[in-house]
Every structure is written in structure tokens, then in C-alpha cells.
Design an enzyme around this catalytic site. Structure first.
Site, short mmCIF file in Angstrom:
data_model
loop_
_atom_site.label_atom_id
_atom_site.label_comp_id
_atom_site.label_asym_id
_atom_site.label_seq_id
_atom_site.Cartn_x
_atom_site.Cartn_y
_atom_site.Cartn_z
N LYS B 79 39.50 50.51 47.12
CA LYS B 79 39.14 49.87 45.85
C LYS B 79 37.73 50.30 45.45
CE LYS B 79 39.10 45.29 43.62
NZ LYS B 79 39.25 43.82 43.79
N SER B 159 42.48 41.39 40.45
CA SER B 159 41.76 42.57 40.05
C SER B 159 42.10 43.82 40.87
CB SER B 159 40.26 42.33 40.19
OG SER B 159 39.89 42.18 41.55
N SER B 183 42.60 37.89 43.75
CA SER B 183 42.65 39.32 43.40
C SER B 183 43.30 40.23 44.43
CB SER B 183 41.23 39.83 43.14
OG SER B 183 40.79 39.48 41.87
#
Lengths: 95, 495
Positions: B79, B159, B183
Site C-alpha cells: 500500500k 481505503s 480500511s
């Protein structure tokens, strides 16, 4: 709790974000909506409740007050938009 | 060689040790898949093929000597919130344009230390603020899953939408992710993957771009419960560089997988039966209860009376902490700078141009609730409500070992469907956010498909630092649900 446009401008100034008149109008509605929604917390009586500060009882760790890093000025300024030698350059503050 | 991308981490690890294929072949198969898919799915904001092949070759050299770490040669996606040395890290925000950290986050350093291979940086909502991956500066991520008979684009959740989409579309064997209000778990539920948020403090936050420091926690997204255990074993560590990192032993999580739930008691919180929940979500929840019961668990209703206050208190705490954390982006030390007539207008113009609408909204809310005269009414109040939420869980865990809930109130929605109304978007996290507020571990396990043919997840919540029970119960659900269907490949060039 609703906010007016003057409040939106004051917060934006505190947050150092430039906003246009249209944005201020939109944010006035959006922020008021969010603040109205969080106002449901007022239903709860929390006068005898301690604020949560940690998940598990754990005392804050402290390290020895000694230098553990350094001598990497090149690394520190490497990503800066404007640099003079090992200094960050900003618009003139003092005339 | 496309089948190499369909392996679990556990199977790939064993096959690499047996030399059934090389780490370089495994990395190349994934790089080819990324190359073919990225235009359609947009999961990677920065593929790092050269780095991947160098790391894979080094893994092959170690494997040839009979050496190698726990993740030797395993290709992972990272990420974009994790700082990676000399590899651009932007949190998918314009304001961090071109930032290349001269240091490595502790979590990714742990992964590389055990031989993992970096395929690239994954898309996410800007500064991890979002539930649909529609706020990224680098564009929307598209869910590899589609509704049956439709080619409308669905969101992959957020997210960590790049992480969930990449794992579901076989563009990596596993991915790192972060979870502040859901998330990791919500995108896992939307893509038929396993997503685990560990206990706050289990993984170091050092080198992860900060959103809300009292809530943020890193964790894995994978295609099996065992794989999540394997990754967490490496990601977790006590780190003196993060004062909130917990100085507790990291157990062998993989050993917990397969131990079953016989004799465990699973709690079912009645407050999670919310209005507007899809009937199929309720049905899946009942199915999950039946599966755990059949495997020998006792089922008990529990009460978490402050559940409805978790989301509103979260939307005070998280923006407040974000407004403070994001004060550092001022155009001086890194990233974007816009010019101004003086230093204040330089700050204001930089932050106006650099932050997207959702990030600005949260900074302004946070600034407001922390401004003079409002601190007690908002932030302090919300932190007190957190104590009540935590107390609910403490009381429930006196009688149960884990809690079972749906992960989300509905399956994946369409791109653009909810982006117009911030409050409607926030409601996505209604079942996950309580866990962050209390600092507990939670995992989303793919458990079935909706009537639209898209994935649905069940969430297990554990006691602090008891991820092992989540792996035990998670494996029972995974086994009972059977192999998760794969999304139909519409995204590969030439497919």
C-alpha cells in the site's frame, strides 16, 4: 450545531487552506451536516467517564535522552522543493 | 505460467523450497499479470519490476543454498502509505508528489528481512481517507468483481482498495494494508479476500504515513486465513521507534490455524442488527453462526449498547488527529509547493492545490473540533465515548472468546454511487469502526456471494492481542464456506 460561512473561513485560515467562495458555501453545508450528526453524542452522559488514552494498560515507554541518529543532512533536504545548501528555502519572512 | 499467480502464499512458499519453480519465475508471472491488468483495474500506482526481479534473484540465490526467510521469494504489493526506501511514496496525494523516502517503514523492512519481493506500490484513498478508493489522486481502483450480467464498475472498498483489488485479481500473492476505521476489512469483504486488522500496537506504525495515530494499524490482505497468519507473523514486531508499539511476544499465528473452535464461545451482538441491512447479509450472518455451532462452538447473544455512537465519535477523533498529522504538509520539506506572496499564502496555496476534497473536509472538521473552546465538547467527549465502547467489549469478552458480525451492511456498490454524500459513505464502516475505537483485532473472512453475485464477508472480533482465536474461527468459516469463486477475468489485455 451548524457553522456559518465566516466560521468556515476562520477554520480554513487556521488550517492554512485557501478556499474559494464556492468551496466555502459547499463546506458550510457539509460541515454543518457532519456536526449535526455527531451531536447525537450529547445523548450520552459522560461526566463520570475517563477519556480513553490507551488500549491496554501500558505505561508510556521512554528512551534515554541521547542522540541515536544524525549526520544525514543530505537525506533530510533531499525531497525539499527548494534548498540552499542544507537549508530549506521559504519566501522572505522578515524584511 | 498464469497459474503461478493463483497460488496461496503457503503453497508458493512450499513450492519455492522444493524448487518446483524459481522466485524469479514467480515474480515475472506476477509482473506480467500487473502489466496486463493495470489499465483496467488501476491497483498499482507504481509497479517496481526492476526491484522485484532483483529481489527475486537474491531469493533464488538464498533458496539454492537451502537458506531463506519465512516469506522468501513471495511477491507482495505494498500500500502506498508505507514508506519504501528510494521508491516513491505519496499516500496517493498530490501534496506528496515525487516524495522518495530515504528510509523504510518497520513493517516493510520486516517483510524484506524475511525474503519477500516487492512488486510495487498499491493505490489507496488519499491519506487513507475513504471507503471506496475514489479519493486517490491516481484515480479510482476498479473492483475485479462485477454484478452478474453487468459490466458496470464496482468499487473495491477503501481505503486499501488497491490492496484488495490486487489480491482478488491475482496481481500479488498478498498485500500490506492499513485500517483506521475499516480500511482493511471493508475492502476485503468487497473483493472476497481475507483482511485482518491486528490489535492496536501489534504492528509498528513507524514509517507509515499517519492518518489518525490512535486508530491506525497495519495488517495483511490475502486469499486465505493461513496466508494472513503467515504475513502477520512477519509484519508484527515490537519496535522501539514507535512508542505505541506493544512490547508483547508475537505468537506463532500459523500454528493457531486449524485448531478449530470446539469449546469456544462466540458472541453475537444484537446491536449489529441495524435498519437498512440487506436481508442477504442477515442470512449470511445466520449461516456463519450455524457453521461455528456445527464446528463445536457455543453461541451466545451479547450486548454492545454503545455501538451506535462509535461512528459519530470516530468522525471527531479521526479528523482531529488527521488535522494535526497533516499539518506537516506545508510545501517546505517535501512534496508539492505552490508559490505565494508570503509564507502564509505559500502554505495556503500549497495545501489548497495539494489536498483533495475529502481530505480538506476532514482537516477542516478536525481543526474545528480542536479549535479554542471546542476541545472539551468534541474531542474529549469522543474519547470518553471510546471508553464506553471499550467497556462494552470488555464486558462482552467476560463471557465469550470472539464476536461474529457482518463486515459491511451491503456488498460492493458502484463507482460514483455514494461519492456525492459524505455521511452515506461514512456509514459503510458502521460494523468495523467500533473495533478501531476499542483497539481490538478484527478480521473479515469471505463467506459467500450476494444475490448480485458479488462477495460478502463476515467479521470476527477478538480480545486485545488474541489474534490467534480469530485465525482459529476464521479457518472454520473459510472451510465451511468452501473455495471462494474467482472473479471473471475481464481486465487482462486480450482476455
Amino acid at each position: 450545531m451548524s457553522v456559518d460561512s465566516a466560521t468556515v473561513r476562520r477554520i480554513a485560515r487556521l488550517a492554512r487552506i485557501a478556499i474559494t467562495d464556492e468551496e466555502a458555501a459547499r463546506l458550510e453545508t457539509e460541515l454543518s451536516g457532519i456536526l449535526d450528526w455527531v451531536a447525537q453524542l450529547d445523548e450520552l452522559n459522560t461526566s463520570n467517564v475517563e477519556p480513553m488514552t490507551r488500549v491496554e494498560a501500558m505505561s508510556m515507554k521512554k528512551r534515554k535522552d541521547e542522540v541515536t541518529d544524525g549526520f544525514c543532512a543530505d537525506d533530510i533536504v533531499k525531497n525539499a522543493p527548494e534548498v540552499d545548501d542544507h537549508f530549506f528555502v521559504v519566501p522572505k519572512i522578515v524584511e | 505460467m498464469t497459474d503461478l499467480t493463483d497460488l496461496t502464499i503457503a503453497d508458493a512458499r512450499d513450492a519455492l523450497r522444493d524448487k518446483s519453480f524459481s522466485a524469479e519465475e514467480l515474480a515475472q508471472a506476477h509482473l506480467d499479470a500487473v502489466d496486463a491488468a493495470n489499465a483496467g483495474i488501476n491497483a498499482y500506482v507504481l509497479p517496481t519490476p526492476q526491484r522485484a526481479l532483483e529481489m527475486a534473484k537474491a531469493s533464488d540465490a538464498r533458496l539454492a543454498k537451502g537458506e531463506g526467510g519465512a516469506l522468501e521469494g513471495i511477491p507482495l504489493g505494498i500500500k502506498d502509505l508505507f514508506c519504501t526506501r528510494d521508491v516513491r511514496t505519496t499516500a496517493c496525494s498530490h501534496i506528496l508528489d515525487g516524495f522518495t523516502p530515504p528510509y523504510e517503514s518497520t513493517v516493510t523492512a520486516n517483510l524484506w528481512g524475511q525474503g519477500a519481493v516487492m512488486l510495487g506500490k498499491l493505490n489507496n484513498d488519499e491519506f487513507a481517507m475513504g471507503s471506496s478508493n475514489e479519493t486517490s489522486y491516481y484515480g479510482d481502483v476498479v473492483n475485479p468483481w462485477r454484478r452478474e450480467g453487468s459490466d458496470a464498475k464496482l468499487v473495491p472498498g477503501g481505503s486499501s482498495g488497491g490492496s484488495s483489488a490486487a489480491v482478488a485479481a491475482r496481481l500479488c500473492l498478498g498485500a500490506t494494508a492499513t485500517d483506521t476505521g475499516g480500511s482493511i476489512r471493508q475492502p476485503a469483504a468487497f473483493t472476497g479476500t481475507v483482511g485482518l486488522k491486528p490489535t492496536y500496537g501489534r504492528c509498528s506504525r513507524w514509517g507509515i504515513v499517519a492518518f489518525a495515530s490512535s486508530l491506525d494499524q497495519a495488517g495483511p490482505i490475502t486469499r486465505s486465513v493461513r496466508d494472513a497468519a503467515i504475513m502477520l507473523n512477519v509484519m508484527a514486531s515490537h519496535d522501539p521507534k514507535d512508542t505505541t508499539s506493544a512490547d508483547v511476544p508475537v505468537p506463532d499465528f500459523e500454528a493457531a490455524v486449524g485448531k478449530g473452535v470446539k469449546g469456544l464461545t462466540i458472541g453475537i451482538p444484537k446491536e449489529y442488527r441495524v435498519e437498512g441491512m440487506a436481508p442477504e447479509v442477515e442470512a449470511l450472518w445466520q449461516q456463519g453462526i450455524a457453521w461455528l455451532k456445527d464446528a463445536g462452538a457455543n453461541i451466545k447473544e451479547v450486548s454492545l449498547p454503545h455501538t451506535k455512537y462509535a461512528l459519530p465519535s470516530y468522525y471527531i477523533v479521526a479528523p482531529a488527529e488527521a488535522s494535526s498529522n497533516l499539518a506537516r504538509y506545508d510545501g517546505v520539506r517535501y512534496g508539492l509547493r505552490e508559490t505565494g506572496s508570503d509564507v502564509t499564502s505559500m502554505y495556503e496555496n500549497t495545501r489548497e492545490a495539494g489536498f483533495g476534497a475529502e481530505v480538506k473536509r476532514r482537516i477542516l472538521i478536525g481543526t474545528y473540533v480542536l479549535s479554542a473552546g471546542y476541545y472539551d465538547a468534541y474531542y474529549l467527549k469522543a474519547q470518553k465515548v471510546r471508553t464506553l465502547i471499550k467497556r462494552d467489549f470488555d464486558q462482552a469478552f467476560e463471557g465469550v472468546d470472539a464476536i461474529l458480525t457482518p463486515t459491511t451492511p451491503s456488498p460492493a456498490f458502484g463507482v460514483g454511487e455514494k461519492s456525492g454524500d459524505p455521511l452515506e459513505m461514512y456509514l459503510n464502516d458502521i460494523f468495523t469502526v467500533t473495533v478501531n475505537m476499542a483497539g481490538l483485532p478484527g478480521v473479515s473472512i469471505p463467506a459467500g456471494l450476494s444475490s448480485e453475485g458479488t462477495p460478502l464477508g463476515l467479521q470476527l472480533i477478538g480480545r486485545a492481542f488474541d489474534e490467534e482465536t480469530l485465525f482459529r474461527a476464521g479457518q472454520v468459516i473459510e472451510d465451511a464456506a468452501g473455495p471462494m469463486a474467482k472473479p471473471q477475468d475481464w481486465w487482462s489485455k486480450g482476455a
